[in-house]
Design a protein around this motif. Structure first.
Motif, PDB file in Angstrom:
ATOM      1  N   ARG A   5      47.383  34.202  41.867  1.00 48.63           N
ATOM      2  CA  ARG A   5      47.763  34.093  43.280  1.00 48.63           C
ATOM      3  C   ARG A   5      48.053  35.433  43.933  1.00 48.63           C
ATOM      4  N   TYR A   6      48.514  36.400  43.168  1.00 48.69           N
ATOM      5  CA  TYR A   6      48.858  37.695  43.765  1.00 48.69           C
ATOM      6  C   TYR A   6      47.948  38.824  43.301  1.00 48.69           C
ATOM      7  N   MET A   7      46.846  38.480  42.644  1.00 44.76           N
ATOM      8  CA  MET A   7      45.879  39.494  42.198  1.00 44.76           C
ATOM      9  C   MET A   7      44.921  39.837  43.331  1.00 44.76           C
ATOM     10  N   GLU A   8      44.460  41.082  43.330  1.00 45.93           N
ATOM     11  CA  GLU A   8      43.428  41.513  44.266  1.00 45.93           C
ATOM     12  C   GLU A   8      42.059  41.293  43.620  1.00 45.93           C
ATOM     13  N   PRO A   9      41.038  40.942  44.417  1.00 44.65           N
ATOM     14  CA  PRO A   9      39.683  40.813  43.860  1.00 44.65           C
ATOM     15  C   PRO A   9      39.236  42.157  43.286  1.00 44.65           C
ATOM     16  N   PRO A  10      38.475  42.164  42.218  1.00 40.53           N
ATOM     17  CA  PRO A  10      37.903  41.029  41.494  1.00 40.53           C
ATOM     18  C   PRO A  10      38.775  40.528  40.342  1.00 40.53           C
ATOM     19  N   GLY A  11      40.063  40.850  40.361  1.00 39.04           N
ATOM     20  CA  GLY A  11      40.959  40.476  39.273  1.00 39.04           C
ATOM     21  C   GLY A  11      40.945  39.004  38.894  1.00 39.04           C
ATOM     22  N   PRO A  12      41.046  38.080  39.863  1.00 38.74           N
ATOM     23  CA  PRO A  12      41.039  36.658  39.495  1.00 38.74           C
ATOM     24  C   PRO A  12      39.767  36.234  38.777  1.00 38.74           C
TER      25      PRO A  12
END
Length: 75
Positions: A13-20
């Motif tokens: 929920r609080y990750m920036e792309p492309p992290g998820p």
């Protein structure tokens, strides 16, 4: 983080792309056939759905009252 639906959870929920996306693919690689993982996001990941379908994974999406999308993915 543990969840009643599966012990395999990616809270992105609080990750920036492309992290998820990267965290989801890494978790999927660790699962055995038939195992499930849960992805938590604040928006619906339409590009991820295409990748999941192309790779033979199924998923169910539920929108919670707090705005969290729970995506339960089966390998």
């Amino acid at each position: 983080m543990s969840h009643p639906k599966t012990p395999h959870v990616v809270d992105a929920r609080y990750m920036e792309p492309p992290g998820p996306f990267e965290a989801t693919m890494e978790m999927l690689d660790t699962l055995k056939d038939g195992e499930k993982m849960l992805l938590l996001l604040f928006r619906e990941p339409h590009p991820l759905y295409r990748v999941l379908r192309q790779n033979g994974h199924s998923y169910e999406t539920e929108l919670l009252p707090d705005g969290t999308f729970e995506i339960l993915i089966t390998r």
